[in-house]
Design an enzyme around this catalytic site. Structure first.
Site, PDB file in Angstrom:
ATOM      1  N   HIS A 133      -5.959  -0.435  -1.199  1.00  0.00           N
ATOM      2  CA  HIS A 133      -5.330   0.419  -0.178  1.00  0.00           C
ATOM      3  C   HIS A 133      -4.572   1.524  -0.931  1.00  0.00           C
ATOM      4  CE1 HIS A 133      -2.300   1.379   2.934  1.00  0.00           C
ATOM      5  NE2 HIS A 133      -3.085   0.798   3.810  1.00  0.00           N
ATOM      6  N   ASP A 210      -1.021  -7.676  -3.943  1.00  0.00           N
ATOM      7  CA  ASP A 210      -0.800  -7.052  -2.646  1.00  0.00           C
ATOM      8  C   ASP A 210      -1.256  -8.062  -1.586  1.00  0.00           C
ATOM      9  OD1 ASP A 210      -1.134  -5.761  -0.235  1.00  0.00           O
ATOM     10  OD2 ASP A 210      -2.094  -3.973  -1.071  1.00  0.00           O
ATOM     11  N   GLN A 213      -2.768  -8.223   3.555  1.00  0.00           N
ATOM     12  CA  GLN A 213      -3.789  -8.774   4.460  1.00  0.00           C
ATOM     13  C   GLN A 213      -3.974 -10.271   4.297  1.00  0.00           C
ATOM     14  OE1 GLN A 213      -5.398  -7.177   6.874  1.00  0.00           O
ATOM     15  NE2 GLN A 213      -4.518  -5.183   6.386  1.00  0.00           N
ATOM     16  N   LYS A 236       2.050  -7.520  10.150  1.00  0.00           N
ATOM     17  CA  LYS A 236       0.674  -8.037  10.161  1.00  0.00           C
ATOM     18  C   LYS A 236       0.665  -9.555  10.388  1.00  0.00           C
ATOM     19  CE  LYS A 236      -0.827  -4.390   7.022  1.00  0.00           C
ATOM     20  NZ  LYS A 236      -1.588  -3.414   7.820  1.00  0.00           N
ATOM     21  N   CYS A 374      -7.276   3.895   4.849  1.00  0.00           N
ATOM     22  CA  CYS A 374      -6.388   4.105   3.687  1.00  0.00           C
ATOM     23  C   CYS A 374      -7.028   3.580   2.416  1.00  0.00           C
ATOM     24  CB  CYS A 374      -5.022   3.451   3.891  1.00  0.00           C
ATOM     25  SG  CYS A 374      -4.076   4.205   5.194  1.00  0.00           S
TER      26      CYS A 374
HETATM   27  N1  PLP Z   1      -2.094  -3.034   1.336  1.00  0.00           N
HETATM   28  C1  PLP Z   1      -3.039  -3.391   2.197  1.00  0.00           C
HETATM   29  C2  PLP Z   1      -4.231  -4.146   1.724  1.00  0.00           C
HETATM   30  C3  PLP Z   1      -2.923  -3.053   3.544  1.00  0.00           C
HETATM   31  O1  PLP Z   1      -3.870  -3.400   4.415  1.00  0.00           O
HETATM   32  C4  PLP Z   1      -1.792  -2.320   3.969  1.00  0.00           C
HETATM   33  C5  PLP Z   1      -1.671  -1.885   5.368  1.00  0.00           C
HETATM   34  O2  PLP Z   1      -2.625  -1.780   6.098  1.00  0.00           O
HETATM   35  C6  PLP Z   1      -0.823  -1.996   3.024  1.00  0.00           C
HETATM   36  C7  PLP Z   1      -1.001  -2.361   1.714  1.00  0.00           C
HETATM   37  C8  PLP Z   1       0.416  -1.258   3.411  1.00  0.00           C
HETATM   38  O3  PLP Z   1       1.176  -2.016   4.285  1.00  0.00           O
HETATM   39  P1  PLP Z   1       2.399  -1.356   5.073  1.00  0.00           P
HETATM   40  O4  PLP Z   1       1.841  -0.135   5.744  1.00  0.00           O
HETATM   41  O5  PLP Z   1       2.812  -2.409   6.036  1.00  0.00           O
HETATM   42  O6  PLP Z   1       3.438  -1.038   4.063  1.00  0.00           O
END
Ligand code: PLP
Length: 416
Positions: A133, A210, A213, A236, A374
């Site tokens: 992401h 990370d 998900q 999430k 993203c």
């Molecule tokens: N990393 C992953 C794999 C994600 O799917 C997301 C959000 O969709 C993020 C990071 C960023 O999360 P947040 O927007 O809640 O900070």
């Protein structure tokens, strides 16, 4: 003597009683009952979470930690109870390792700006993967640019799985950090993080996972995983937006410089020198998002009470069912067919722009996400502008998947 045979019955999930707990699922969109398949972006909230927010503002709204009056004490206790619940949820060794953030993005940035700036030197290498992401790309790019370090990318195969031999070849004495997504938001791929962490540690590198998900779908045990940092977002996990957790091993969090300066992160301030607070408060400057943090515990309670294993089984059933149904739609191609997947299906349809699919489905009350999710470099890897993505949660049903399939059949007829 009567012999009794002990039989373990694994009861399934009562999805219909779960659905009753989510008021938004009763609303209509474009004259039809909402079908919400954008759970990987953010999940819907049960009534208990909404009530926890209202209860805080109705009955004990106060700033935390500093007050000695009853309201402040109640708010502080509820806020800190979420820290304990989050610690338990990811099996961290101590509550000092649980830092409240705004979400995964802030957790990654916090480590990039503190640990990264302190430890990354010219010529060092940071490894990420082709399926990250943007939140797990850009902060490391910033550090690499600033420090003249090198960002290396683990390639993936056409199924959307990491090429592990390539990863192992990349690791070496210059590797300082591996930052890897545990579950891809765009593909659903579950990465073998434990193996990756062990290999990185052997090479002397730290690992950031990370968990944006993964935390809602998989059992997370940061001690067994042995990751150095782990970040995830409440929204999430059926919780509110604007709250997340950064986990870090205590000795690392202790040795890192502070992130933001302000109230709460200090022990003593004089104009000559400031003494910083102990963990976890050292990284929590300013008034936090109190209400949402408190309600986050209610979301974690909802998951625990429902049962993570039951949720996982239900979501896997939906994934298998939806995959078999979508594969029958002419011209539809699933992007991301890894052997280990969570309940995410990204797809494209021949000669059709994902955005058009999204709009036509929305006209039928079905919410899917469309675009690059993203993860622009990942889309480029597959040579596509984006996908449509259906992602399933605890409250979704096979009937809703049937509605998606009918909707897509109509899309195909209309657009081809
Ligand atoms: N990393 C992953 C794999 C994600 O799917 C997301 C959000 O969709 C993020 C990071 C960023 O999360 P947040 O927007 O809640 O900070």
């Amino acid at each position: 003597m009567t012999m009794t045979r002990s039989v373990t019955i694994q009861e399934g999930l009562d999805v219909y009683s779960i659905r009753k707990q989510f008021p938004i699922l009763d609303r209509e969109v474009k004259g039809r009952r909402l079908v919400y398949f954008d759970n990987a972006a953010t999940s819907q909230k049960p009534q208990s979470v909404i009530d926890a927010l209202v209860n805080y503002y109705t009955n004990y709204n106060a700033n935390i930690h500093r007050g000695i009056h009853t309201l402040a004490e109640e708010a502080t206790a509820a806020f800190e109870a979420t820290r304990d619940a989050a610690r338990q949820f990811i099996h961290a060794a101590s509550r000092e390792e649980i830092i409240f953030t705004r979400g995964t993005t802030e957790g990654i940035n916090l480590v990039a700006y503190t640990w990264g700036r302190q430890n990354i030197k010219a010529g060092d290498e940071i490894i990420i993967s082709a399926m990250e992401h943007h939140s797990n790309i850009v902060p490391w790019q910033i550090v690499c640019e600033e420090k003249n370090a090198v960002l290396k990318i683990i390639p993936i195969n056409d199924e959307g799985e990491l090429l592990m031999p390539e990863y192992e070849k990349m690791l070496g004495p210059k590797t300082k950090l591996v930052s890897i997504v545990q579950v891809s938001n765009a593909l659903g791929t579950v990465n073998p993080v434990k193996t990756m962490i062990d290999a990185a540690h052997k090479a002397g590198a730290l690992v950031f996972v990370d968990g944006a998900q993964s935390t809602v779908h998989l059992d997370i045990n940061v001690q067994e995983m042995d990751c150095d940092f782990f970040a995830f977002s409440a929204h999430k996990l059926y919780g509110p937006t604007g709250v997340g957790i950064l986990y870090g091993k205590k000795h690392l969090l202790e040795s890192m410089p502070v992130f933001q300066g302000g109230g709460e992160m200090i022990k003593e301030v004089t104009f000559e020198k400031t003494i910083y607070n102990d963990l976890p408060y050292k990284y929590e400057a300013g008034t936090p998002n109190i209400a949402d943090t408190i309600a986050f515990k209610t979301a974690l309670d909802f998951i625990q009470e429902t049962g993570k294993e039951k949720i996982r089984k239900h979501e896997q059933e939906l994934l298998v069912y939806a995959t078999s149904q979508l594969e029958q739609i002419p011209g539809l191609r699933i992007i991301g067919t890894a052997r280990e997947k969570t309940s995410v299906i990204s797809f494209i349809i021949d000669k059709t722009h994902p955005q058009d699919i999204g709009i036509l489905l929305d006209n039928r009350g079905i919410a899917v996400r469309t675009g690059h999710h993203c993860a622009e470099p990942l889309m480029r890897r597959f040579g596509i502008p984006g996908t449509a993505r259906a992602s399933f949660a605890v409250y979704n049903t096979k009937e809703e998947i049937d509605e998606l399939v009918t909707g897509l059949q109509k899309v195909v007829k209309m657009l081809l």
